[in-house]
Scaffold this active site. Structure first.
Site, PDB file in Angstrom:
ATOM      1  N   ARG A 153    -116.230  28.701 -30.501  1.00  0.00           N
ATOM      2  CA  ARG A 153    -115.454  28.068 -31.574  1.00  0.00           C
ATOM      3  C   ARG A 153    -114.958  29.102 -32.574  1.00  0.00           C
ATOM      4  O   ARG A 153    -113.921  28.901 -33.183  1.00  0.00           O
ATOM      5  CB  ARG A 153    -116.310  27.020 -32.291  1.00  0.00           C
ATOM      6  CG  ARG A 153    -116.575  25.822 -31.440  1.00  0.00           C
ATOM      7  CD  ARG A 153    -116.942  24.629 -32.277  1.00  0.00           C
ATOM      8  NE  ARG A 153    -118.337  24.642 -32.686  1.00  0.00           N
ATOM      9  CZ  ARG A 153    -118.936  23.592 -33.228  1.00  0.00           C
ATOM     10  NH1 ARG A 153    -118.263  22.488 -33.433  1.00  0.00           N
ATOM     11  NH2 ARG A 153    -120.212  23.653 -33.561  1.00  0.00           N
ATOM     12  N   GLY A 199    -123.810  18.666 -22.944  1.00  0.00           N
ATOM     13  CA  GLY A 199    -122.700  17.871 -23.494  1.00  0.00           C
ATOM     14  C   GLY A 199    -122.755  17.895 -25.009  1.00  0.00           C
ATOM     15  O   GLY A 199    -123.005  16.880 -25.640  1.00  0.00           O
ATOM     16  N   TYR A 231    -131.989  11.506 -23.952  1.00  0.00           N
ATOM     17  CA  TYR A 231    -132.211  12.545 -22.937  1.00  0.00           C
ATOM     18  C   TYR A 231    -132.513  11.894 -21.575  1.00  0.00           C
ATOM     19  O   TYR A 231    -132.851  10.704 -21.504  1.00  0.00           O
ATOM     20  CB  TYR A 231    -133.387  13.433 -23.387  1.00  0.00           C
ATOM     21  CG  TYR A 231    -133.501  14.717 -22.595  1.00  0.00           C
ATOM     22  CD1 TYR A 231    -132.468  15.637 -22.588  1.00  0.00           C
ATOM     23  CD2 TYR A 231    -134.634  14.998 -21.836  1.00  0.00           C
ATOM     24  CE1 TYR A 231    -132.565  16.808 -21.856  1.00  0.00           C
ATOM     25  CE2 TYR A 231    -134.747  16.167 -21.103  1.00  0.00           C
ATOM     26  CZ  TYR A 231    -133.703  17.075 -21.116  1.00  0.00           C
ATOM     27  OH  TYR A 231    -133.801  18.226 -20.389  1.00  0.00           O
ATOM     28  N   ASN A 283    -121.652  31.481 -27.139  1.00  0.00           N
ATOM     29  CA  ASN A 283    -122.599  32.040 -28.114  1.00  0.00           C
ATOM     30  C   ASN A 283    -123.903  31.237 -28.160  1.00  0.00           C
ATOM     31  O   ASN A 283    -124.771  31.520 -28.978  1.00  0.00           O
ATOM     32  CB  ASN A 283    -121.979  32.061 -29.511  1.00  0.00           C
ATOM     33  CG  ASN A 283    -121.696  30.657 -30.027  1.00  0.00           C
ATOM     34  OD1 ASN A 283    -120.990  29.905 -29.364  1.00  0.00           O
ATOM     35  ND2 ASN A 283    -122.234  30.294 -31.166  1.00  0.00           N
ATOM     36  N   SER A 284    -124.047  30.231 -27.280  1.00  0.00           N
ATOM     37  CA  SER A 284    -125.320  29.498 -27.219  1.00  0.00           C
ATOM     38  C   SER A 284    -126.358  30.404 -26.575  1.00  0.00           C
ATOM     39  O   SER A 284    -126.027  31.443 -25.991  1.00  0.00           O
ATOM     40  CB  SER A 284    -125.148  28.232 -26.381  1.00  0.00           C
ATOM     41  OG  SER A 284    -124.908  28.589 -25.032  1.00  0.00           O
ATOM     42  N   PHE A 310    -126.154  20.237 -13.350  1.00  0.00           N
ATOM     43  CA  PHE A 310    -127.430  20.969 -13.194  1.00  0.00           C
ATOM     44  C   PHE A 310    -128.373  20.542 -14.300  1.00  0.00           C
ATOM     45  O   PHE A 310    -127.984  20.455 -15.469  1.00  0.00           O
ATOM     46  CB  PHE A 310    -127.210  22.486 -13.260  1.00  0.00           C
ATOM     47  CG  PHE A 310    -128.524  23.240 -13.240  1.00  0.00           C
ATOM     48  CD1 PHE A 310    -129.230  23.389 -12.054  1.00  0.00           C
ATOM     49  CD2 PHE A 310    -129.076  23.756 -14.418  1.00  0.00           C
ATOM     50  CE1 PHE A 310    -130.464  24.044 -12.036  1.00  0.00           C
ATOM     51  CE2 PHE A 310    -130.304  24.409 -14.407  1.00  0.00           C
ATOM     52  CZ  PHE A 310    -130.994  24.562 -13.212  1.00  0.00           C
ATOM     53  N   LYS A 356    -132.238  31.149 -31.860  1.00  0.00           N
ATOM     54  CA  LYS A 356    -133.020  29.912 -31.854  1.00  0.00           C
ATOM     55  C   LYS A 356    -133.907  29.799 -33.083  1.00  0.00           C
ATOM     56  O   LYS A 356    -134.375  30.804 -33.633  1.00  0.00           O
ATOM     57  CB  LYS A 356    -133.910  29.878 -30.613  1.00  0.00           C
ATOM     58  CG  LYS A 356    -133.155  29.519 -29.365  1.00  0.00           C
ATOM     59  CD  LYS A 356    -132.797  28.054 -29.410  1.00  0.00           C
ATOM     60  CE  LYS A 356    -131.988  27.623 -28.222  1.00  0.00           C
ATOM     61  NZ  LYS A 356    -131.333  26.332 -28.461  1.00  0.00           N
TER      62      LYS A 356
HETATM   63  N1  LIG Z   1    -129.085  21.075 -18.036  1.00  0.00           N
HETATM   64  C1  LIG Z   1    -130.044  21.904 -18.345  1.00  0.00           C
HETATM   65  O1  LIG Z   1    -130.994  22.073 -17.607  1.00  0.00           O
HETATM   66  C2  LIG Z   1    -129.959  22.657 -19.619  1.00  0.00           C
HETATM   67  C3  LIG Z   1    -130.830  23.713 -19.884  1.00  0.00           C
HETATM   68  C4  LIG Z   1    -130.683  24.429 -21.079  1.00  0.00           C
HETATM   69  C5  LIG Z   1    -129.692  24.052 -21.987  1.00  0.00           C
HETATM   70  N2  LIG Z   1    -128.899  22.997 -21.687  1.00  0.00           N
HETATM   71  C6  LIG Z   1    -127.818  22.569 -22.580  1.00  0.00           C
HETATM   72  O2  LIG Z   1    -126.993  23.688 -22.801  1.00  0.00           O
HETATM   73  C7  LIG Z   1    -126.397  23.591 -24.077  1.00  0.00           C
HETATM   74  C8  LIG Z   1    -126.691  24.859 -24.850  1.00  0.00           C
HETATM   75  O3  LIG Z   1    -128.088  24.902 -25.100  1.00  0.00           O
HETATM   76  P1  LIG Z   1    -128.694  26.089 -25.960  1.00  0.00           P
HETATM   77  O4  LIG Z   1    -130.125  25.825 -26.181  1.00  0.00           O
HETATM   78  O5  LIG Z   1    -128.269  27.366 -25.347  1.00  0.00           O
HETATM   79  O6  LIG Z   1    -127.868  25.827 -27.305  1.00  0.00           O
HETATM   80  P2  LIG Z   1    -127.853  26.561 -28.675  1.00  0.00           P
HETATM   81  O7  LIG Z   1    -128.308  27.962 -28.574  1.00  0.00           O
HETATM   82  O8  LIG Z   1    -128.521  25.641 -29.631  1.00  0.00           O
HETATM   83  O9  LIG Z   1    -126.284  26.592 -28.990  1.00  0.00           O
HETATM   84  C9  LIG Z   1    -125.531  25.407 -29.121  1.00  0.00           C
HETATM   85  C10 LIG Z   1    -124.083  25.740 -28.765  1.00  0.00           C
HETATM   86  O10 LIG Z   1    -123.312  24.552 -28.796  1.00  0.00           O
HETATM   87  C11 LIG Z   1    -122.173  24.757 -29.630  1.00  0.00           C
HETATM   88  N3  LIG Z   1    -121.839  23.494 -30.243  1.00  0.00           N
HETATM   89  C12 LIG Z   1    -122.668  22.713 -30.971  1.00  0.00           C
HETATM   90  N4  LIG Z   1    -122.023  21.583 -31.362  1.00  0.00           N
HETATM   91  C13 LIG Z   1    -120.758  21.683 -30.880  1.00  0.00           C
HETATM   92  C14 LIG Z   1    -119.610  20.870 -30.939  1.00  0.00           C
HETATM   93  N5  LIG Z   1    -119.630  19.702 -31.573  1.00  0.00           N
HETATM   94  N6  LIG Z   1    -118.490  21.301 -30.331  1.00  0.00           N
HETATM   95  C15 LIG Z   1    -118.461  22.477 -29.675  1.00  0.00           C
HETATM   96  N7  LIG Z   1    -119.520  23.304 -29.584  1.00  0.00           N
HETATM   97  C16 LIG Z   1    -120.648  22.911 -30.176  1.00  0.00           C
HETATM   98  C17 LIG Z   1    -122.598  25.808 -30.618  1.00  0.00           C
HETATM   99  O11 LIG Z   1    -121.455  26.425 -31.132  1.00  0.00           O
HETATM  100  P3  LIG Z   1    -121.355  26.930 -32.675  1.00  0.00           P
HETATM  101  O12 LIG Z   1    -122.230  28.169 -32.765  1.00  0.00           O
HETATM  102  O13 LIG Z   1    -119.916  27.175 -32.833  1.00  0.00           O
HETATM  103  O14 LIG Z   1    -121.904  25.788 -33.498  1.00  0.00           O
HETATM  104  C18 LIG Z   1    -123.429  26.725 -29.720  1.00  0.00           C
HETATM  105  O15 LIG Z   1    -122.580  27.551 -28.965  1.00  0.00           O
HETATM  106  C19 LIG Z   1    -126.986  22.330 -24.723  1.00  0.00           C
HETATM  107  O16 LIG Z   1    -126.101  21.277 -24.471  1.00  0.00           O
HETATM  108  C20 LIG Z   1    -128.273  22.139 -23.951  1.00  0.00           C
HETATM  109  O17 LIG Z   1    -128.698  20.787 -23.960  1.00  0.00           O
HETATM  110  C21 LIG Z   1    -129.015  22.308 -20.548  1.00  0.00           C
END
Ligand SMILES: NC(=O)c1ccc[n+]([C@@H]2O[C@H](COP(=O)([O-])OP(=O)(O)OC[C@H]3O[C@@H](n4cnc5c(N)ncnc54)[C@H](OP(=O)(O)O)[C@@H]3O)[C@@H](O)[C@H]2O)c1
Length: 338
Positions: free
Chosen positions: A181, A249, A60, A158-159, A272, A330
């Site tokens: 997906r 990513g 991270y 869907n995340s 971001f 979650k």
């Molecule tokens: N930069 C920032 O400040 C910030 C803030 C918040 C979140 N994020 C990032 O945003 C992303 C989503 O976070 P979240 O907490 O909303 O996630 P989450 O609810 O845990 O959902 C994860 C998502 O990623 C998909 N995924 C997982 N592995 C994958 C793969 N190998 N190929 C394609 N899709 C995949 C899942 O799809 P399936 O349901 O199909 O498995 C689901 O849509 C994460 O990368 C997180 O680190 C970044």
């Protein structure tokens, strides 16, 4: 009857970075004595995020000194305050201090560093208010001056972030193309949230998007949390002067720029990180964003989903569930008394 002040607290900790199953332990940690300006806070709920696993793995953007307690997002109740604390009271709900790690039963922290969290929002919703909903809000607000009717495209729709984006976009009169997906699994739910299009994130995605939008419509903003070919699809789908913001990513694959679109469509690529935003924002900016998040959660404009809840000691099962394909919402930890 006065509350006895514990001298230790159990927590999910790691002494070295690595795979969660190899490095995490549920163990007793010492609590500092309660000083005059401190508060003792007991965990109500905490969230498991992909970034928590990145922090444990050592990949991270910001790491903790070891040994470290895992977890970034949690809320707790004030159990006891030091003699000099006047603005925080027993029973108040606060955000668990992030830098200390939040997958712990309790913490003693400087009362002045604790942020109040409204008690009228259920704990399992309020606990999710610090990372994903404000990220979704800021992604929609800070990069493109979006107008009513504009299109936004995103992958991992869907995340948790993706679902917040859909709902906040809908409330602003924006339209969304949502790549997932498994559309057959997610389309009905995302459509109910306000998604305009829910499409498969596969090798034909660009063609499907362009066929669905028609010649004269292209998104102005693309939100990428996957990388690799999925990010290339987003870049190609953008219209003239479009902006792609990468904030996650999930595949670990590089984000590549398709040369033609990059040049001829004048595409901008940005990054971001909520963590950086929160550390550099003014108190006014923080209050404004969190007030908007709480208002949206209270009114139901934005709903956040819980897949399942575990006690801290079942951290291994909780993390396995968080990493499982097909989860709906979650995975949370709950405090001892909940
Ligand atoms: N930069 C920032 O400040 C910030 C803030 C918040 C979140 N994020 C990032 O945003 C992303 C989503 O976070 P979240 O907490 O909303 O996630 P989450 O609810 O845990 O959902 C994860 C998502 O990623 C998909 N995924 C997982 N592995 C994958 C793969 N190998 N190929 C394609 N899709 C995949 C899942 O799809 P399936 O349901 O199909 O498995 C689901 O849509 C994460 O990368 C997180 O680190 C970044």
């Amino acid at each position: 009857m006065s509350t006895a002040i514990p001298t230790t607290s159990r927590a999910v900790r790691y002494h070295a970075t690595g795979k969660p199953e190899a490095v995490l332990h549920f163990e007793e940690t010492a609590l500092a004595p309660l000083g005059d300006s401190d508060a003792l806070v007991a965990l109500e709920a905490a969230v498991i995020h992909p970034s928590d696993l990145g922090m444990i793995a050592g990949t991270y953007g910001r790491l903790r000194p070891l040994p470290a307690v895992a977890g970034r997002e949690g809320i707790g109740r004030v159990v006891k305050v030091g003699a000099g604390v006047t603005w925080l009271h027993v029973g108040d709900r606060v955000r668990m201090p992030e830098d200390e790690g939040v997958w712990r039963e309790s913490v003693i922290a400087r009362a002045g560093s604790l942020r109040h969290v409204p008690c009228d929002i259920p704990a399992e919703i309020a606990v999710m208010s610090f990372i994903n909903p404000p990220t979704a809000l800021l992604l929609l607000k800070n990069f493109v001056d979006l107008q009513h009717g504009d299109w936004v495209i995103q992958n991992a729709a869907n995340s948790a972030v993706g679902e917040c984006v859909i709902q906040l976009a809908k409330a602003r009169g924006l339209r969304t193309v949502n790549l997932v997906r498994s559309p057959e699994k997610h389309a009905a739910r995302l459509t109910a949230f306000g998604a305009d299009l829910v499409l498969a994130d596969d090798k034909d995605a660009l063609k499907t998007i362009q066929a669905a939008l028609g010649k004269n419509i292209a998104p102005r903003l693309a939100l990428n949390s996957i990388g690799g070919t999925s990010a290339v699809t987003l870049l190609r789908a953008l219209g003239q002067d479009g902006v792609l913001v990468t904030f996650g990513g999930m595949t670990g694959d590089l984000v590549r720029f398709p040369t033609r679109e990059f040049i001829f469509n004048n595409i901008t690529c940005r990054g971001f990180w909520m963590d950086r935003w929160a550390r550099t924002a003014s108190e006014d900016e923080l209050s404004t964003v969190f007030a908007e998040v709480y208002a949206s959660l209270r009114s139901g404009v934005m709903k956040v989903a819980v897949d399942s809840t575990y006690p801290l000691e079942d951290y291994a099962a909780a993390i396995a569930r968080a990493a499982a394909y097909g989860r709906n919402g979650k995975v949370l930890f709950k405090g001892k008394d909940r």
